[in-house]
Design an enzyme around this catalytic site. Sequence first.
Site, short mmCIF file in Angstrom:
data_model
loop_
_atom_site.label_atom_id
_atom_site.label_comp_id
_atom_site.label_asym_id
_atom_site.label_seq_id
_atom_site.Cartn_x
_atom_site.Cartn_y
_atom_site.Cartn_z
N ASP A 23 -1.40 -59.96 -60.25
CA ASP A 23 -1.26 -61.36 -60.04
C ASP A 23 0.06 -61.01 -60.23
OD1 ASP A 23 0.81 -64.09 -59.87
OD2 ASP A 23 0.40 -63.81 -61.95
N ASN A 25 3.14 -62.81 -58.84
CA ASN A 25 4.16 -63.62 -58.89
C ASN A 25 3.96 -64.37 -60.52
OD1 ASN A 25 1.49 -65.79 -58.30
ND2 ASN A 25 2.99 -66.54 -56.59
N ASP A 100 -15.53 -62.99 -48.15
CA ASP A 100 -16.24 -63.71 -48.98
C ASP A 100 -16.38 -64.72 -47.28
OD1 ASP A 100 -18.59 -65.22 -49.66
OD2 ASP A 100 -17.42 -64.08 -51.76
N ASP A 202 -22.14 -66.02 -48.58
CA ASP A 202 -22.55 -67.34 -49.58
C ASP A 202 -24.02 -67.78 -49.76
OD1 ASP A 202 -21.13 -67.96 -52.28
OD2 ASP A 202 -21.70 -69.85 -51.42
N GLU A 265 -25.80 -62.40 -49.51
CA GLU A 265 -26.26 -63.45 -51.32
C GLU A 265 -27.60 -64.03 -51.34
OE1 GLU A 265 -24.13 -65.53 -54.73
OE2 GLU A 265 -24.02 -66.65 -53.20
N HIS A 326 -19.16 -61.93 -60.19
CA HIS A 326 -18.72 -63.05 -60.55
C HIS A 326 -19.20 -64.23 -60.99
CE1 HIS A 326 -19.49 -64.14 -56.96
NE2 HIS A 326 -19.04 -65.68 -57.06
N ASP A 327 -20.72 -63.64 -60.88
CA ASP A 327 -21.54 -65.22 -60.92
C ASP A 327 -23.14 -64.34 -62.72
OD1 ASP A 327 -20.74 -67.11 -59.21
OD2 ASP A 327 -22.60 -66.28 -58.02
C1 GLC Z 1 -23.00 -68.24 -54.85
C2 GLC Z 1 -21.49 -68.01 -55.59
C3 GLC Z 1 -20.78 -68.47 -56.53
C4 GLC Z 1 -21.12 -70.04 -56.36
C5 GLC Z 1 -21.44 -69.91 -55.62
C6 GLC Z 1 -21.33 -71.81 -54.39
O1 GLC Z 1 -23.42 -68.03 -55.13
O2 GLC Z 1 -21.13 -66.32 -55.88
O3 GLC Z 1 -20.19 -68.53 -57.27
O4 GLC Z 1 -20.68 -71.03 -57.00
O5 GLC Z 1 -22.76 -69.24 -54.54
O6 GLC Z 1 -21.09 -71.38 -53.26
#
Ligand code: GLC
Length: 532
Positions: A23, A25, A100, A202, A265, A326-327
């Site tokens: 971060d 700010n 992304d 995605d 993905e 992140h998932d």
């Molecule tokens: C993908 C992303 C995830 C998101 C989902 C819906 O799996 O990695 O974080 O919630 O798509 O967009």
Amino acid sequence: MATKHEWWQRGVIYQIYPRSFQDSNADGVGDLRGVQDRLDYVQWLGVDAIWLSPIYPSPMADFGYDISNYTDIDPVFGSLADFDRLLAESHRRGLKVILDFVPNHTSDQHPWFQESRASCNSPKRDWYIWRDPAPDGGPPNNWLSNFGGGAWEWDQHTQQYYYHAFLKEQPDLNWRNPEVQEAMLNVLRFWLDRGVDGFRVDVIWHIVKDEEFRDNPLNPEFRPTDPPHHQVLATYSTDRPEVHDIIEKMRNVFDAYGERMMVGEIYLPVERLVTYYGAHGSGVHLPFNFQLISIPWNARAIERVIENYEAALPPFGWPNWVLGNHDQPRIASRIGLAQARIAAMMLLTLRGTPTLYMGDEIGMHNVPIPPHRVQDPCEINTPGLGLGRDPQRTPMQWDDRPNAGFTTGAPWLPLSEDYENVSVQMQRDDEHSMLTLYRRLLELRRSQPALNVGSYGHVPTEGDLLAYLRRDGDQQFLIVLNLGGRECVFGGDAPIVHGRIKLSTHLDRRGEVVTDAVRLRSDEGVIIDRST
Ligand code: GLC
């Protein structure tokens, strides 16, 4: 070897979840200037590309995966000018930038959806997936949302349902509509024109649905502890044959620019996964290979996965490996810190492009989130099943200042309690740390063609051991990994061991000469240089 390899084949991708990186700010949320301020670290670490999770304007119902404008930057992250500066600074350091792309759905606040929902006659009505109710007035079919509950939302005003594979705030686009295709391909062009090097796409296997909207079959293996949407198999709502025509159109856009890449993905079994390379390499450059995330952590299971994957790849298909994102739960929490070092060595020595999730290089673990701090809609909608993703999205642990140097404000997610001990600062000069291991592995991989583009060779092993060869011309490395907690000896009769240890996960033994056999301590992996 003379074969030319692209940057995304030789290099290593580092995933940054911008909300949690740095971060600048004091609003408690990471931002683009923060990323720019940390580029020295990224470069020092030794990766080749950064992938930024979504940074576009968004109501943040799904933290940026619900986009209300594809061609701007959300003010919480900065501005287009900040982005251009970050891109230029990254390029100046030789780092590629991957964004992304979220093509399956927009935010319900996107002007396209606002227009679409205004009336059945709206010119944008067909941009989304609207259906009449079933004869009993209920939803058109049995499809379920990945984030809990049904996937159809009733619109009182126009008396139809719209489809959302994720939150109701994330309506799915209708990719069968050529106008949608053109508008979304223009989004890619917008960023590629600005100089972006690639996209992570995605849920790409979701974007085309069955033309007849048939009911999904029930899943006979469903257990109550599974995510609720696994009650049905996503046979008709995902992975439709027509998806490949759409991906080819995306690919043509990338090809028109040259040296750009697209990684998709895709959570599918390996034989389906590899179809996403496209019939003749007309698909994504890399379909994310998440197998190391989903299988049990043992040597025999992993050996099978590697072998099957290598065998399933089409001749033009370049492999890739992932340990976390992140998932997914943090690798250090899943298999423990000692094995996370083995995982690091595996990730960075297998054949194929590695993607490394920020924080894994210092061994960050899942951070418990008290109920009143939960942010992830997935946890809110399906509580108690352990599906929440906040624990792996907590701020990066930089140093021992308050909030680990991530922010001087109030962080959007809590910091791990151990950040004073587990941080970049603590580990950077520690010659035995996880961070040092990652740096050494990245350095070695970068400097040795056998490790970044060389061939893969299976080496038979038993028990907790896993071994393989990487070769390029005269250069040869033998990697031997002990996935167990007991000392093991590899070799004996096998003449394969001869060489010098280049690197051990324990960060000692460098230069040790091994002949005939190599003794591995518990949770130890070694890279042996067999070059003549
Ligand atoms: C993908 C992303 C995830 C998101 C989902 C819906 O799996 O990695 O974080 O919630 O798509 O967009």
